[in-house]
Design an enzyme around this catalytic site. Structure first.
Site, PDB file in Angstrom:
ATOM      1  N   CYS A  81      52.971  -1.205 -23.025  1.00 21.40           N
ATOM      2  CA  CYS A  81      52.657  -0.631 -24.338  1.00 21.40           C
ATOM      3  C   CYS A  81      53.366   0.710 -24.554  1.00 21.40           C
ATOM      4  O   CYS A  81      54.567   0.723 -24.779  1.00 21.40           O
ATOM      5  CB  CYS A  81      51.142  -0.560 -24.512  1.00 21.40           C
ATOM      6  N   HIS A 175      48.621  -5.129 -22.313  1.00 16.99           N
ATOM      7  CA  HIS A 175      48.044  -4.401 -21.168  1.00 16.99           C
ATOM      8  C   HIS A 175      47.408  -5.348 -20.153  1.00 16.99           C
ATOM      9  O   HIS A 175      46.179  -5.522 -20.187  1.00 16.99           O
ATOM     10  CB  HIS A 175      46.904  -3.494 -21.663  1.00 16.99           C
ATOM     11  N   GLU A 177      46.698  -4.680 -17.240  1.00 19.75           N
ATOM     12  CA  GLU A 177      45.822  -3.874 -16.379  1.00 19.75           C
ATOM     13  C   GLU A 177      44.391  -3.829 -16.894  1.00 19.75           C
ATOM     14  O   GLU A 177      43.495  -3.365 -16.194  1.00 19.75           O
ATOM     15  CB  GLU A 177      46.392  -2.452 -16.226  1.00 19.75           C
TER      16      GLU A 177
END
Ligand code: GLN
Length: 196
Positions: A81, A175, A177
């Site tokens: 991002c 994302h 994560e």
């Protein structure tokens, strides 16, 4: 098998989530804030956050040139991002004084998805990752407007490029994560390991 040491650029953004995902993908992960810390890692993740702030802090912390140098020298880097924005050779809709590191021959449009839709999730087919689509979390996300010859598109969403790789440098609009699915981090750790 060698365990790579991978830094997470810790100027701003979701650093902790990346440290956890990298550890789950069998890397030694540590935050990187200073030029000395950058010399101690094999590779780097640039997290999501706010790229304008990250750019400002990189200048303030004396990190901009050391980062550019290591990217130029071939250090593996993965940006999510805001991190993708940092890796763009050319940026659209950035702030006037906003700096990027470059690394991927791509034009990135900042906040491209954000205008229509602040935040959404979608299943993303990711070339080179097995086991079905990955969950893409998009938060005021950029997209890749176009790529040059050296860059490979790994995923698209709604006709827009959302994952790109050029050599050792990887970038996603979304994302991984934040999902608990560590396959994209594992893909990056494999890239890093291949170069050790
Ligand atoms: N819109 C942010 C930027 O310009 C990126 C958002 C994110 O990283 N989730 O940097």
């Amino acid at each position: 098998m060698t365990t790579p040491t991978i830094g997470v650029l810790a100027l701003q953004g979701d650093v902790r989530e990346h440290l956890i995902a990298l550890a789950a993908a069998d890397a030694v992960a540590r935050p990187v804030r200073r030029p000395e810390e950058l010399t101690e890692v094999d590779a780097l993740v640039i997290p999501g956050g706010e790229s304008t702030t990250m750019s400002k802090l990189a200048v303030l912390f004396g990190m901009l040139e050391p980062l550019r140098e290591r990217v130029r020298a071939g250090m593996p880097v993965y940006g999510t991002c805001a991190g993708m924005i940092m890796l763009a050779n050319k940026l659209l809709d950035g702030r006037e004084d906003q700096e990027t590191l470059g690394g991927i021959d791509m034009i990135v449009r900042r906040n491209a998805f954000g205008r229509q839709n602040e935040s959404f999730e979608a299943k993303i087919d990711f070339a080179g990752i097995e086991g079905g689509p990955v969950e893409g979390v998009f938060i005021r996300a950029p997209w890749v407007e176009s790529v040059g010859g050296g860059a490979e598109v790994l995923a698209t969403y709604d006709g827009h490029t959302v994952a790109v790789r050029q050599g050792n440098v990887l970038a996603t609009s979304f994302h991984p994560e934040l999902t608990g699915d560590d396959r994209v981090h594992a893909y990056f750790v494999d890239m890093v390991r291949a170069g050790l």
